[in-house]
Design an enzyme around this catalytic site. Sequence first.
Site, PDB file in Angstrom:
ATOM      1  N   CYS A  67       0.837  -1.212   0.000  1.00  0.00           N
ATOM      2  CA  CYS A  67       0.000   0.000   0.000  1.00  0.00           C
ATOM      3  C   CYS A  67       0.869   1.258   0.000  1.00  0.00           C
ATOM      4  O   CYS A  67       0.556   2.251  -0.675  1.00  0.00           O
ATOM      5  CB  CYS A  67      -0.921   0.025   1.215  1.00  0.00           C
ATOM      6  N   ARG A  71      -7.839  -4.505  -3.204  1.00  0.00           N
ATOM      7  CA  ARG A  71      -7.412  -3.320  -3.979  1.00  0.00           C
ATOM      8  C   ARG A  71      -8.409  -3.106  -5.118  1.00  0.00           C
ATOM      9  O   ARG A  71      -8.215  -3.625  -6.218  1.00  0.00           O
ATOM     10  CB  ARG A  71      -5.996  -3.530  -4.521  1.00  0.00           C
TER      11      ARG A  71
END
Length: 238
Positions: free
Chosen positions: A55, A138
């Site tokens: 991330c 995601r």
Amino acid sequence: MDVNTQTNPPSMPRIGDKAPAFKAVTTQGEINFPDQYAGNWVILFSHPADFTPVCTSEFMTFATMEDQFAKANCKLVGLSVDGLYSHIAWLRTIKDKIVYRGMKNVEVKFPLIEDITMEVAKTYGMIQPGESTTKAVRAVFVIDPKGIIRTIIYYPLSLGRNFDELYRVLIALQTADAFSVATPADWRPGDEVIVPPAGSCGVAKERMENKQDMTCHDWFFCTKKLDKDKVLGTILKK
Ligand code: BEZ
């Protein structure tokens, strides 16, 4: 995956749907989604958790490309199921401490939604229990200036996104709208585009006999040149 999820799959937004509306607290103040983005393209994306390596690499990359997306009239909005103070602490750490692939002092200026109740994440199908019940996958939603979802892409937790591809998707969608064409595999500005298929036998015959400015591989598969400067000159802000 449990049986109930398979027989009663949760309803999730689809391409062509109006983006579900919500109000949320973010690192840039409250937002009213998607209404306050009317007139802009917007990419709403989720990430699994703050203070995690994939991330962090994604946020640094996306933040570095924010101006590039803004020139294509596109704003970015992130989300995870962490709280606001975790978001703030993580973004401060990224700016103050992380150096990665030539990127440093990266300031994330786009809003990052806090979603500890998972309300937004669940509405957008970002919680996929086979992958995780406590983290968003995601997800990427590309939403047009009228608030319509135009592209949805999901990646698992372990796979960082390709942000050049997200930019390519944005430009291809805008090109299709602006020039009434479709874009073939791996298309990039400057490549040939696909002319809408012939809608009648007469047009199909004409296309094969009198191809004008087109290349017809067969009656249903015709391409034409579309200049890169014309594409980018139309789409990108001056
Ligand atoms: C990461 O961003 O590194 C990550 C987050 C959740 C699960 C796996 C990896």
